[in-house]
Design a protein around this motif. Structure first.
Motif, short mmCIF file in Angstrom:
data_model
loop_
_atom_site.label_atom_id
_atom_site.label_comp_id
_atom_site.label_asym_id
_atom_site.label_seq_id
_atom_site.Cartn_x
_atom_site.Cartn_y
_atom_site.Cartn_z
N GLY A 1 0.84 -1.18 0.00
CA GLY A 1 0.00 0.00 0.00
C GLY A 1 0.88 1.24 0.00
O GLY A 1 2.12 1.16 -0.05
N ASP A 2 0.26 2.38 0.06
CA ASP A 2 0.98 3.64 0.03
C ASP A 2 1.85 3.79 1.29
O ASP A 2 1.37 3.62 2.41
CB ASP A 2 -0.03 4.80 -0.05
CG ASP A 2 0.63 6.12 -0.42
OD1 ASP A 2 1.58 6.52 0.27
OD2 ASP A 2 0.18 6.74 -1.39
N MET B 1 -7.61 -1.35 -2.75
CA MET B 1 -6.52 -1.39 -3.71
C MET B 1 -7.07 -1.33 -5.13
O MET B 1 -7.93 -2.13 -5.52
CB MET B 1 -5.72 -2.69 -3.53
CG MET B 1 -4.56 -2.85 -4.48
SD MET B 1 -3.25 -1.64 -4.18
CE MET B 1 -2.66 -2.20 -2.57
N THR B 2 -6.61 -0.38 -5.91
CA THR B 2 -7.06 -0.24 -7.30
C THR B 2 -5.91 -0.41 -8.29
O THR B 2 -6.15 -0.57 -9.48
CB THR B 2 -7.71 1.14 -7.53
OG1 THR B 2 -6.79 2.16 -7.16
CG2 THR B 2 -8.99 1.28 -6.72
N ASP C 1 -13.74 -5.84 -13.28
CA ASP C 1 -15.03 -5.73 -14.00
C ASP C 1 -16.19 -5.66 -13.03
O ASP C 1 -17.10 -4.83 -13.17
CB ASP C 1 -15.22 -6.94 -14.92
CG ASP C 1 -14.22 -6.98 -16.07
OD1 ASP C 1 -13.68 -5.92 -16.41
OD2 ASP C 1 -13.99 -8.09 -16.59
N LEU C 2 -16.18 -6.55 -12.03
CA LEU C 2 -17.29 -6.62 -11.08
C LEU C 2 -17.34 -5.37 -10.19
O LEU C 2 -18.41 -4.91 -9.82
CB LEU C 2 -17.17 -7.88 -10.23
CG LEU C 2 -17.42 -9.20 -10.99
CD1 LEU C 2 -16.98 -10.40 -10.16
CD2 LEU C 2 -18.90 -9.33 -11.36
N ARG C 3 -16.17 -4.82 -9.87
CA ARG C 3 -16.15 -3.57 -9.09
C ARG C 3 -16.74 -2.43 -9.91
O ARG C 3 -17.49 -1.60 -9.38
CB ARG C 3 -14.73 -3.24 -8.68
CG ARG C 3 -14.16 -4.11 -7.58
CD ARG C 3 -12.68 -3.88 -7.42
NE ARG C 3 -12.08 -4.75 -6.41
CZ ARG C 3 -10.76 -4.96 -6.31
NH1 ARG C 3 -9.94 -4.38 -7.16
NH2 ARG C 3 -10.29 -5.77 -5.39
N LEU D 1 -15.84 -7.40 -2.72
CA LEU D 1 -14.91 -7.52 -3.84
C LEU D 1 -13.53 -6.98 -3.47
O LEU D 1 -12.87 -6.30 -4.25
CB LEU D 1 -15.46 -6.79 -5.08
CG LEU D 1 -16.78 -7.36 -5.63
CD1 LEU D 1 -17.34 -6.43 -6.71
CD2 LEU D 1 -16.55 -8.76 -6.19
N SER D 2 -13.10 -7.29 -2.26
CA SER D 2 -11.83 -6.80 -1.75
C SER D 2 -10.68 -7.68 -2.24
O SER D 2 -10.87 -8.78 -2.78
CB SER D 2 -11.84 -6.80 -0.23
OG SER D 2 -11.93 -8.13 0.26
N THR D 3 -9.48 -7.19 -2.01
CA THR D 3 -8.30 -7.98 -2.34
C THR D 3 -8.27 -9.26 -1.53
O THR D 3 -7.87 -10.32 -2.04
CB THR D 3 -7.02 -7.16 -2.06
OG1 THR D 3 -7.07 -5.94 -2.80
CG2 THR D 3 -5.78 -7.93 -2.44
#
Length: 373
Positions: free
Chosen positions: A62-63, A231-232, A272-274, A291-293
């Motif tokens: 992550g950041d 997370m994207t 796609d689902l997100r 729909l998380s990591t």
């Protein structure tokens, strides 16, 4: 460590922590085992510019600003509240920080509707109270009290799931840094437990639980908030999924390769689902899953284990699709309808245009939906 189902971070990475402590010459706040710079390095991994004689693995993805802000907060006298959607790595980050700072991440209170004030303060050993009366010896300290006495980090998971009474009790601990024990005589020096330097609390809260038990403004003032976003970034998400899956394979002694093409299929499916969920007009048009990591990791782990135990010991697009449908279809028939729409509207055209693993993924998804319908 081999006889533990899940070793805490301070045991799992004990060798790394020992080495970092041996070479750490930076200033350490209070009773910290590592300096803030080394804590960050332990969590985020080493780079060539760090000039170390060995590589330190990255454990949280992550950041870096989130990690740095968390470390700075813990070096102050304020609590740290990690808030975000399910599966964003809040608890894992809290565990890693506690392990690096205190070498103990197990002083944890789990917030639920049944959590009471005793869980964050103390309770009593009834048989000892009957035999000898109330004393420090007959007291059972909570994980938070134990952290206070040791000058280490205490953790509070799912803070917003606990009731207002429990949250109010936490305010006095964060403000005054002591716990009164009124059952003991006022003249007794043991009737107040003071926190030692280095004590702090890392709490986590699920942003989807807003409205369950909202935090009071008084409690909010005693925490520094660090919001962990979903997370994207596909590259970072792929690293997380691969990291966790490799851990699973090692733990089960499984020799099974996860083809990069199938990892791409999994990542694209969740993306796609997100996007579909973001464009949905109502909750009925969204999957119940966040729909998380973390759920991506669960889908891949399920597919890997199924392929190893019941398949051909190789991961296929069919088994991946079956795992995805089985994991995400929590409401019937709503979720099945959403997944079916996704397969027909997105996966089917893509399988015709791109080929590769998509046709087999489409077939496996259709079969899984038919089985569950």
């Amino acid at each position: 460590m081999s006889d533990l189902l899940r070793a805490p971070a301070e045991i799992k990475y004990a060798e790394e922590l020992d080495w970092l402590e041996s070479v750490d010459d930076g200033p350490k706040p209070f009773s910290w085992r590592l300096s803030p710079k080394m804590v960050r390095l332990f969590v985020l991994g080493s780079e060539r510019s760090d000039g170390l004689d060995r590589e330190i693995s990255q454990k949280w993805f992550g950041d870096r600003s989130f990690v740095e802000r968390s470390i700075v907060t813990l070096a102050s006298d304020r609590g740290l509240l990690l808030i975000g959607d399910p599966g964003t790595g809040k608890s894992w980050l809290a565990e890693l920080l506690s392990a690096a700072i205190s070498r103990n991440s197990t002083l944890v209170v789990q917030g639920t509707a049944g959590t009471t004030e005793d869980h964050i303060k103390y309770s009593w050993n009834v048989s000892m109270v009957i035999a000898k009366g109330q004393s420090r010896e007959s007291m059972i300290p909570s994980p938070i009290m134990t952290a206070m006495e040791a000058g280490s980090i205490g953790r509070f998971e799912e803070l917003t799931r606990s009731t207002s009474d429990v949250q109010d009790a936490l305010i006095s601990i964060l403000s005054e840094k002591y716990i009164s024990v009124p059952e003991l005589e006022s003249g007794d020096s043991d009737n107040i437990v003071f926190a030692k330097p280095g004590f702090s609390i890392i709490a986590t809260a699920n942003s989807r639980d807003r409205g369950v038990n909202d935090l009071s403004s008084a409690l909010k003032r005693r925490f520094n908030f660090v919001r962990i976003p979903v997370m994207t970034n596909k590259k970072s998400e792929a690293e997380i999924v691969r990291f966790r899956t490799e851990e699973l394979l090692r733990r089960h002694s499984i020799e099974l390769e996860v083809p990069p093409t199938l990892l791409d299929v999994l990542l694209q499916s969740f993306a796609d689902l997100r996007a579909s969920a973001a464009a949905a007009g109502s909750d009925d048009e969204k999957l119940e899953s966040a729909l998380s990591t973390a759920e991506q990791i669960g889908v891949l782990e399920d597919a890997v284990l199924h392929s190893n135990f019941f398949g051909e010991r190789t991961l296929t697009a069919r088994s991946l699709a079956s795992s995805l449908v089985g994991s995400l279809a929590r409401r019937e028939p709503e979720d099945l309808a959403i997944l079916n729409k996704y397969l027909h509207g997105v996966v089917e055209p893509r399988s015709k245009e791109q080929g590769g693993s998509w046709p087999e993924f489409l077939e496996g998804g259709r079969d899984a939906i038919a089985t569950l319908s």
